[in-house]
Design a protein around this motif. Structure first.
Motif, PDB file in Angstrom:
ATOM      1  N   GLU A   1      10.752 -30.294  78.796  1.00  0.00           N
ATOM      2  CA  GLU A   1      11.161 -31.423  79.647  1.00  0.00           C
ATOM      3  C   GLU A   1      10.826 -31.143  81.110  1.00  0.00           C
ATOM      4  OE1 GLU A   1      15.309 -31.994  78.894  1.00  0.00           O
ATOM      5  OE2 GLU A   1      14.970 -32.624  76.821  1.00  0.00           O
ATOM      6  N   LEU A   2      11.084 -29.908  81.565  1.00  0.00           N
ATOM      7  CA  LEU A   2      10.765 -29.554  82.952  1.00  0.00           C
ATOM      8  C   LEU A   2       9.268 -29.653  83.210  1.00  0.00           C
ATOM      9  CD1 LEU A   2      13.121 -26.481  83.500  1.00  0.00           C
ATOM     10  CD2 LEU A   2      13.228 -28.680  84.695  1.00  0.00           C
ATOM     11  N   MET A   3       8.479 -29.186  82.260  1.00  0.00           N
ATOM     12  CA  MET A   3       7.024 -29.236  82.446  1.00  0.00           C
ATOM     13  C   MET A   3       6.495 -30.659  82.357  1.00  0.00           C
ATOM     14  SD  MET A   3       5.808 -25.797  80.568  1.00  0.00           S
ATOM     15  CE  MET A   3       6.886 -24.400  80.653  1.00  0.00           C
ATOM     16  N   ALA A   4       7.116 -31.487  81.535  1.00  0.00           N
ATOM     17  CA  ALA A   4       6.704 -32.893  81.458  1.00  0.00           C
ATOM     18  C   ALA A   4       7.059 -33.628  82.753  1.00  0.00           C
ATOM     19  CB  ALA A   4       7.366 -33.578  80.266  1.00  0.00           C
ATOM     20  N   ALA A   5       8.204 -33.294  83.323  1.00  0.00           N
ATOM     21  CA  ALA A   5       8.645 -33.966  84.549  1.00  0.00           C
ATOM     22  C   ALA A   5       7.913 -33.461  85.788  1.00  0.00           C
ATOM     23  CB  ALA A   5      10.157 -33.784  84.728  1.00  0.00           C
ATOM     24  N   HIS A   6       7.661 -32.171  85.869  1.00  0.00           N
ATOM     25  CA  HIS A   6       7.105 -31.584  87.093  1.00  0.00           C
ATOM     26  C   HIS A   6       5.665 -31.108  86.938  1.00  0.00           C
ATOM     27  CE1 HIS A   6      11.058 -31.641  88.995  1.00  0.00           C
ATOM     28  NE2 HIS A   6      11.538 -31.207  87.841  1.00  0.00           N
ATOM     29  N   GLY A   7       5.191 -30.994  85.712  1.00  0.00           N
ATOM     30  CA  GLY A   7       3.837 -30.502  85.465  1.00  0.00           C
ATOM     31  C   GLY A   7       3.839 -29.018  85.159  1.00  0.00           C
ATOM     32  N   PRO A   8       2.997 -28.583  84.242  1.00  0.00           N
ATOM     33  CA  PRO A   8       2.976 -27.162  83.867  1.00  0.00           C
ATOM     34  C   PRO A   8       2.435 -26.254  84.968  1.00  0.00           C
ATOM     35  CG  PRO A   8       1.262 -28.369  82.702  1.00  0.00           C
ATOM     36  CD  PRO A   8       2.078 -29.376  83.438  1.00  0.00           C
ATOM     37  N   ASP A   9       1.644 -26.789  85.881  1.00  0.00           N
ATOM     38  CA  ASP A   9       1.095 -25.975  86.964  1.00  0.00           C
ATOM     39  C   ASP A   9       1.903 -26.081  88.248  1.00  0.00           C
ATOM     40  OD1 ASP A   9      -0.967 -24.871  85.492  1.00  0.00           O
ATOM     41  OD2 ASP A   9      -2.318 -26.543  85.921  1.00  0.00           O
ATOM     42  N   SER A  10       3.034 -26.778  88.201  1.00  0.00           N
ATOM     43  CA  SER A  10       3.898 -26.865  89.375  1.00  0.00           C
ATOM     44  C   SER A  10       4.720 -25.585  89.491  1.00  0.00           C
ATOM     45  CB  SER A  10       4.842 -28.066  89.241  1.00  0.00           C
ATOM     46  OG  SER A  10       5.762 -27.842  88.181  1.00  0.00           O
ATOM     47  N   TYR A  11       5.339 -25.414  90.636  1.00  0.00           N
ATOM     48  CA  TYR A  11       6.189 -24.237  90.837  1.00  0.00           C
ATOM     49  C   TYR A  11       7.310 -24.207  89.804  1.00  0.00           C
ATOM     50  CZ  TYR A  11       9.642 -21.178  93.004  1.00  0.00           C
ATOM     51  OH  TYR A  11      10.561 -20.194  93.240  1.00  0.00           O
ATOM     52  N   ILE A  12       7.958 -25.334  89.594  1.00  0.00           N
ATOM     53  CA  ILE A  12       9.070 -25.399  88.644  1.00  0.00           C
ATOM     54  C   ILE A  12       8.571 -25.162  87.225  1.00  0.00           C
ATOM     55  CG2 ILE A  12      10.808 -26.946  87.644  1.00  0.00           C
ATOM     56  CD1 ILE A  12      11.004 -28.160  90.522  1.00  0.00           C
TER      57      ILE A  12
END
Length: 174
Positions: free
Chosen positions: A104-115
């Motif tokens: 869910e975090l990667m879908a919301a923020h992107g897998p290459d984002s800091y989060i």
């Protein structure tokens, strides 16, 4: 030609031949091992069912999101992105739940984002503490965990902080 497909059959054949060479009844040994495995499963199953039920109830109730909001200032001081709070709560309890939160975090923020990167490193550098303790201590018949749980949770917190720091050092926060 890829020989890796032959690895497991060769390993099984070697084990059977070694057992025959040592004059061990391989089939009886296999049956005994399977029986002992089922006994262990029956011993730890109630712990696992209780753990999984509690995790899904906490997630569905919204309590984890509320706790994350309350702990956001402390998480920022520790160098952990507050968006990963749900992952911090669920990872020590459930690997599949933590994977769902990470997704869910990667879908919301992107897998290459800091989060997204912090979540991925957290998933790889921490353990499902309560699950592991329930399985190993339950199979060994240990009832009193004494200092194992607090020590493991402190190690998880150190892993979460180290994950955030490593991502910050290697990739930055942007």
């Amino acid at each position: 030609m890829d020989y890796s497909a032959y690895l497991v059959p060769l390993l099984l054949a070697f084990t059977a031949l070694f057992g025959l060479w040592k004059r061990v009844n391989v089939y009886d040994a296999l049956s005994l091992g399977a029986r002992e495995g089922l006994d262990i499963l029956l011993g730890i199953l109630p712990n696992l069912v209780g753990l999984m039920t509690a995790v899904y109830m906490l997630r569905a109730s919204g309590l984890m999101d509320a706790l994350g909001g309350l702990l956001a200032p402390a998480l920022v001081r520790l160098g952990i992105p507050p968006e990963t709070a749900a992952l911090l709560f669920i990872r020590p309890v459930s690997g599949s739940g933590a994977l769902a939160v990470g997704s869910e975090l990667m879908a919301a923020h992107g897998p290459d984002s800091y989060i997204g990167r912090v979540a991925a490193v957290m998933l790889g550098s921490t353990e499902t503490t309560f699950y592991t303790i329930a399985v190993y201590f339950g199979s060994a018949g240990i009832r009193k965990t004494r200092y194992a749980i607090p020590a493991a949770l402190i190690a998880d917190l150190a892993g979460f902080m180290a994950a955030a720091m490593a991502v910050r050092l290697l990739f930055g926060t942007a």
